[in-house]
Design a protein around this motif. Structure first.
Motif, PDB file in Angstrom:
ATOM      1  N   ASN A  28       7.625 -39.574 -39.767  1.00  0.00           N
ATOM      2  CA  ASN A  28       6.564 -39.624 -40.934  1.00  0.00           C
ATOM      3  C   ASN A  28       6.428 -38.493 -41.909  1.00  0.00           C
ATOM      4  OD1 ASN A  28       6.327 -42.649 -40.553  1.00  0.00           O
ATOM      5  ND2 ASN A  28       4.768 -42.059 -39.215  1.00  0.00           N
ATOM      6  N   TRP A  29       7.366 -37.148 -41.405  1.00  0.00           N
ATOM      7  CA  TRP A  29       6.993 -36.116 -42.265  1.00  0.00           C
ATOM      8  C   TRP A  29       8.454 -36.047 -43.113  1.00  0.00           C
ATOM      9  CZ3 TRP A  29       4.335 -31.270 -40.998  1.00  0.00           C
ATOM     10  CH2 TRP A  29       3.097 -31.490 -40.484  1.00  0.00           C
ATOM     11  N   GLU A  30       8.193 -35.406 -44.424  1.00  0.00           N
ATOM     12  CA  GLU A  30       9.165 -34.978 -45.305  1.00  0.00           C
ATOM     13  C   GLU A  30       9.292 -33.413 -45.214  1.00  0.00           C
ATOM     14  OE1 GLU A  30       8.030 -36.422 -49.191  1.00  0.00           O
ATOM     15  OE2 GLU A  30       8.240 -38.464 -48.813  1.00  0.00           O
ATOM     16  N   GLN A  31      10.696 -33.044 -44.799  1.00  0.00           N
ATOM     17  CA  GLN A  31      10.676 -31.626 -44.362  1.00  0.00           C
ATOM     18  C   GLN A  31      12.286 -31.422 -44.616  1.00  0.00           C
ATOM     19  OE1 GLN A  31       8.067 -30.316 -40.649  1.00  0.00           O
ATOM     20  NE2 GLN A  31       9.503 -31.773 -39.908  1.00  0.00           N
ATOM     21  N   CYS A  32      12.322 -29.934 -45.013  1.00  0.00           N
ATOM     22  CA  CYS A  32      13.679 -29.292 -45.138  1.00  0.00           C
ATOM     23  C   CYS A  32      13.709 -27.881 -44.551  1.00  0.00           C
ATOM     24  CB  CYS A  32      14.008 -29.270 -46.778  1.00  0.00           C
ATOM     25  SG  CYS A  32      15.634 -28.483 -47.158  1.00  0.00           S
ATOM     26  N   TYR A  33      14.515 -27.448 -43.884  1.00  0.00           N
ATOM     27  CA  TYR A  33      14.558 -26.501 -42.917  1.00  0.00           C
ATOM     28  C   TYR A  33      15.810 -25.713 -43.553  1.00  0.00           C
ATOM     29  CZ  TYR A  33      10.982 -28.088 -39.581  1.00  0.00           C
ATOM     30  OH  TYR A  33       9.899 -28.557 -38.798  1.00  0.00           O
ATOM     31  N   ASP A  34      15.510 -24.253 -43.682  1.00  0.00           N
ATOM     32  CA  ASP A  34      16.694 -23.224 -43.768  1.00  0.00           C
ATOM     33  C   ASP A  34      16.490 -22.261 -42.869  1.00  0.00           C
ATOM     34  OD1 ASP A  34      17.586 -24.075 -46.397  1.00  0.00           O
ATOM     35  OD2 ASP A  34      15.943 -22.984 -47.652  1.00  0.00           O
ATOM     36  N   GLN A  35      17.702 -22.153 -42.187  1.00  0.00           N
ATOM     37  CA  GLN A  35      17.901 -21.135 -41.088  1.00  0.00           C
ATOM     38  C   GLN A  35      17.728 -19.748 -41.373  1.00  0.00           C
ATOM     39  OE1 GLN A  35      20.792 -22.077 -37.864  1.00  0.00           O
ATOM     40  NE2 GLN A  35      20.998 -20.149 -37.291  1.00  0.00           N
ATOM     41  N   THR A  36      17.018 -18.856 -40.954  1.00  0.00           N
ATOM     42  CA  THR A  36      16.896 -17.419 -41.576  1.00  0.00           C
ATOM     43  C   THR A  36      17.375 -16.323 -40.609  1.00  0.00           C
ATOM     44  OG1 THR A  36      14.539 -17.202 -40.812  1.00  0.00           O
ATOM     45  CG2 THR A  36      15.041 -18.190 -42.992  1.00  0.00           C
ATOM     46  N   THR A  37      17.411 -16.846 -39.219  1.00  0.00           N
ATOM     47  CA  THR A  37      18.026 -15.610 -38.209  1.00  0.00           C
ATOM     48  C   THR A  37      19.563 -16.209 -37.672  1.00  0.00           C
ATOM     49  OG1 THR A  37      16.928 -16.849 -36.312  1.00  0.00           O
ATOM     50  CG2 THR A  37      16.099 -14.902 -37.710  1.00  0.00           C
ATOM     51  N   PRO A  38      20.414 -15.320 -37.379  1.00  0.00           N
ATOM     52  CA  PRO A  38      21.823 -15.679 -36.841  1.00  0.00           C
ATOM     53  C   PRO A  38      21.836 -16.087 -35.528  1.00  0.00           C
ATOM     54  CG  PRO A  38      21.381 -13.186 -36.752  1.00  0.00           C
ATOM     55  CD  PRO A  38      20.048 -13.788 -37.483  1.00  0.00           C
ATOM     56  N   GLY A  39      22.571 -17.008 -35.220  1.00  0.00           N
ATOM     57  CA  GLY A  39      22.802 -17.610 -34.114  1.00  0.00           C
ATOM     58  C   GLY A  39      23.004 -19.155 -34.140  1.00  0.00           C
ATOM     59  N   THR A  40      23.246 -19.871 -32.738  1.00  0.00           N
ATOM     60  CA  THR A  40      23.288 -21.403 -33.009  1.00  0.00           C
ATOM     61  C   THR A  40      21.960 -21.812 -32.806  1.00  0.00           C
ATOM     62  OG1 THR A  40      23.550 -21.202 -30.437  1.00  0.00           O
ATOM     63  CG2 THR A  40      25.587 -21.210 -31.778  1.00  0.00           C
ATOM     64  N   PHE A  41      21.665 -22.827 -33.434  1.00  0.00           N
ATOM     65  CA  PHE A  41      20.376 -23.483 -33.628  1.00  0.00           C
ATOM     66  C   PHE A  41      20.326 -24.605 -32.329  1.00  0.00           C
ATOM     67  CE2 PHE A  41      17.465 -27.174 -34.755  1.00  0.00           C
ATOM     68  CZ  PHE A  41      16.261 -26.290 -35.025  1.00  0.00           C
ATOM     69  N   HIS A  42      19.057 -24.429 -31.769  1.00  0.00           N
ATOM     70  CA  HIS A  42      18.467 -25.492 -30.799  1.00  0.00           C
ATOM     71  C   HIS A  42      16.899 -25.779 -31.093  1.00  0.00           C
ATOM     72  CE1 HIS A  42      16.886 -26.880 -27.060  1.00  0.00           C
ATOM     73  NE2 HIS A  42      17.691 -27.745 -27.190  1.00  0.00           N
ATOM     74  N   GLY A  43      16.607 -27.072 -31.578  1.00  0.00           N
ATOM     75  CA  GLY A  43      15.417 -27.285 -31.538  1.00  0.00           C
ATOM     76  C   GLY A  43      15.075 -28.620 -30.597  1.00  0.00           C
ATOM     77  N   LEU A  44      13.857 -28.572 -30.224  1.00  0.00           N
ATOM     78  CA  LEU A  44      13.412 -29.327 -29.124  1.00  0.00           C
ATOM     79  C   LEU A  44      11.789 -29.962 -29.827  1.00  0.00           C
ATOM     80  CD1 LEU A  44      13.204 -30.803 -26.454  1.00  0.00           C
ATOM     81  CD2 LEU A  44      12.046 -28.819 -25.358  1.00  0.00           C
TER      82      LEU A  44
END
Length: 312
Positions: A28-44
């Motif tokens: 139920n959120w409206e979001q947009c993420y821009d990655q700003t630091t280098p490396g592979t992304f992992h989100g939990l």
């Protein structure tokens, strides 16, 4: 966006290997993420839905610039768990801060790498009822305009402990989890000092950064330089530099590169039939080898591998 019905207690844990995929996982959120630091992304994301609340813990491996908006008729409270600074709408929060934003109101977060934040979203009428039940008096007008609450460190630690227990399932069986979460949250708002003042100078810098972002996105297929932005926004190079460093913690050149690379990443995922070179050119990367190198440094894989690492 209408206020959604929330189910009874339900806990889910979901991982993501792409920043936008992760942004879309929060219910139920409206979001947009821009990655700003280098490396592979992992989100939990660990998320619990309650009758009038949403409780979650979000962890991200890389620095992010986030545009966020939660459902209407609610208040969001964010408790950063990491020692590194969080920026909300350009303001730097202290380690004891509680972040606050009303629903249906877009806001910006800038977070560092290896970051964790606990979040609570609660319907305003449920919060009012709980405050009345527990004898807390809340300044609703100031709270709805606040971005930061400076809370009692002891109350904040107790709230984090309760939220952790809820998400771990340690406190659900014996206690009403919604009452437990509200009982932990309300002391932060009662004993804290709501800081809703935004300096005129900061507000102006926020506007300049927002206008720069809008212009860059509208002309992403063109080569835009810092002097171009200065001329467009009627500011000096030094002023533009100060604005970006104060609001986002980075230079205009760094932000321009990050914005374009994140835009290219999204198009690689959304336009699977487009050639990688065409996507690069659409984001004004004219030297493909440099684009590929910069892309790999930021996201940890090549542009051609992006579709393999994206949402499935």
């Amino acid at each position: 966006m209408q206020s959604p019905p929330l189910p009874t207690t339900a806990l889910r844990v979901i991982e993501a290997r792409d920043a936008d995929e992760h942004a879309g996982n929060l219910t139920n959120w409206e979001q947009c993420y821009d990655q700003t630091t280098p490396g592979t992304f992992h989100g939990l994301l660990e998320e619990m839905q309650l009758p009038d609340m949403q409780v979650f813990r979000e962890s991200t491996s890389q620095g992010m610039r986030q545009t966020c908006c939660v459902w209407p008729d609610a208040l969001w409270f964010g408790l950063p768990y990491s020692a590194q600074a969080t920026r909300i709408n350009g303001r730097t929060a202290t380690p004891d801060s509680v972040l606050v934003r009303p629903g249906h109101c877009e806001f910006e977060l800038v977070t560092p790498a290896d970051y964790t934040i606990f979040g609570v979203v609660v319907r305003q009428d449920a919060l009012r009822d709980a405050a009345q039940r527990m004898g807390f008096e809340l300044d609703w007008e100031r709270l709805s305009r606040a971005e930061v609450v400076q809370a009692s460190p002891a109350a904040r630690r107790q709230c984090l402990h309760t939220l952790h227990a809820l998400l771990a399932g340690d406190a659900v069986s014996a206690t009403d989890p919604q009452h437990l979460a509200l009982d932990a949250l309300l002391p932060l708002l009662d004993t804290g000092v709501v800081d809703s003042a935004v300096r005129d100078s900061l507000a102006r810098r926020q506007r300049i950064v927002a206008k720069a972002r809008d212009y860059l996105l509208a002309h992403h297929d063109q080569t835009i330089t810092v002097p171009d932005l200065c001329q467009r926004l009627f500011v000096s190079r030094r002023t533009l530099q100060y604005c970006f460093e104060d609001v986002l913690g980075m230079t205009p050149v760094q932000y321009l590169r990050i914005l374009r690379l994140n835009g290219a990443r999204r198009d690689l995922l959304r336009k699977p039939d487009s050639a990688v070179r065409d996507v690069a050119a659409d984001w004004s990367f004219w030297h493909f080898s440099q684009f590929a190198s910069d892309y790999r440094k930021l996201f940890g894989h090549s542009p051609s591998e992006a579709r393999q690492h994206g949402p499935h």
